[in-house]
Design a protein around this motif. Structure first.
Motif, mmCIF file in Angstrom:
data_model
loop_
_atom_site.group_PDB
_atom_site.id
_atom_site.type_symbol
_atom_site.label_atom_id
_atom_site.label_comp_id
_atom_site.label_asym_id
_atom_site.label_seq_id
_atom_site.Cartn_x
_atom_site.Cartn_y
_atom_site.Cartn_z
ATOM 1 N N VAL A 98 0.817 -1.248 -0.001
ATOM 2 C CA VAL A 98 -0.110 0.352 0.049
ATOM 3 C C VAL A 98 0.784 1.609 -0.002
ATOM 4 C CG1 VAL A 98 -1.519 1.337 1.269
ATOM 5 C CG2 VAL A 98 -1.930 -1.263 1.573
ATOM 6 N N ARG A 99 2.037 0.881 0.862
ATOM 7 C CA ARG A 99 2.760 2.649 0.617
ATOM 8 C C ARG A 99 3.445 2.637 -0.599
ATOM 9 N NH1 ARG A 99 4.307 0.328 6.001
ATOM 10 N NH2 ARG A 99 5.999 -0.882 4.911
ATOM 11 N N ASP A 100 3.698 1.272 -0.991
ATOM 12 C CA ASP A 100 4.081 1.391 -2.337
ATOM 13 C C ASP A 100 3.384 2.242 -3.253
ATOM 14 O OD1 ASP A 100 6.537 0.733 -1.320
ATOM 15 O OD2 ASP A 100 6.839 -1.305 -2.426
ATOM 16 N N LEU A 101 2.450 1.970 -3.081
ATOM 17 C CA LEU A 101 1.575 2.149 -4.410
ATOM 18 C C LEU A 101 1.124 4.156 -4.161
ATOM 19 C CD1 LEU A 101 -0.850 -0.696 -4.216
ATOM 20 C CD2 LEU A 101 0.560 -0.289 -5.926
ATOM 21 N N ASN A 103 3.138 5.517 -2.617
ATOM 22 C CA ASN A 103 4.279 7.008 -3.349
ATOM 23 C C ASN A 103 4.056 6.836 -4.713
ATOM 24 O OD1 ASN A 103 5.552 7.149 -0.674
ATOM 25 N ND2 ASN A 103 6.603 5.280 -0.505
ATOM 26 N N LYS A 104 4.065 5.741 -5.511
ATOM 27 C CA LYS A 104 3.693 5.629 -6.570
ATOM 28 C C LYS A 104 3.162 7.172 -7.112
ATOM 29 C CE LYS A 104 5.612 1.262 -8.069
ATOM 30 N NZ LYS A 104 4.482 0.340 -8.459
ATOM 31 N N LEU A 105 2.006 7.071 -6.778
ATOM 32 C CA LEU A 105 0.802 7.672 -7.074
ATOM 33 C C LEU A 105 0.773 9.358 -7.207
ATOM 34 C CD1 LEU A 105 -2.666 6.123 -5.166
ATOM 35 C CD2 LEU A 105 -1.965 6.637 -7.847
ATOM 36 N N TRP A 106 1.667 9.644 -5.681
ATOM 37 C CA TRP A 106 1.911 10.761 -5.223
ATOM 38 C C TRP A 106 3.259 10.857 -6.146
ATOM 39 C CZ3 TRP A 106 -0.953 14.010 -3.170
ATOM 40 C CH2 TRP A 106 -1.748 13.884 -1.941
ATOM 41 N N ARG A 107 4.026 10.357 -7.485
ATOM 42 C CA ARG A 107 4.998 10.776 -7.668
ATOM 43 C C ARG A 107 5.064 11.480 -9.210
ATOM 44 N NH1 ARG A 107 8.950 5.336 -7.862
ATOM 45 N NH2 ARG A 107 9.113 5.669 -5.419
#
Length: 107
Positions: A98-101, A103-107
């Motif tokens: 979930v954290r990885d996803l 982080n990808k969304l906020w990039r």
């Protein structure tokens, strides 16, 4: 309710009962020696045999109690420690995903 605490209390009760039985048997053997129905050497051999049997049975009783406790906990639906540990690991992996996803969304 801590199952280890209950098991510990049951084992202590078993040890106390075993000690009480051994003490009463010693009293009976002393009485038989005093009455001349048994000589001291025979009384010692009999007592040693009985105490050894009690100790052996106590070990078997502990194993049976642990088995019964596990069965009872399973019947009640209480998760084993290994199951809880496995679920914790799965939760950790999911949180990381979930954290990885995020982080990808906020990039």
């Amino acid at each position: 309710m801590d199952s280890n605490n209950w098991l510990q209390q049951l084992m202590i009760l078993g040890i106390g009962t075993t000690s009480l039985v051994a003490e009463k048997l010693k009293d009976v053997s002393d009485e038989l020696v005093k009455d001349g129905k048994l000589n001291p050497d025979q009384a010692k051999v009999v007592m040693d045999d009985i105490v050894q049997q009690l100790k052996s049975e106590q070990g078997n009783l502990e194993i049976q109690m642990q088995r019964q406790m596990r069965n009872m906990m399973q019947d009640l639906g209480v998760a084993r420690q290994s199951e809880v540990d496995e679920l914790r690991g799965r939760i950790d992996r999911l949180e990381r995903q979930v954290r990885d996803l995020e982080n990808k969304l906020w990039r």
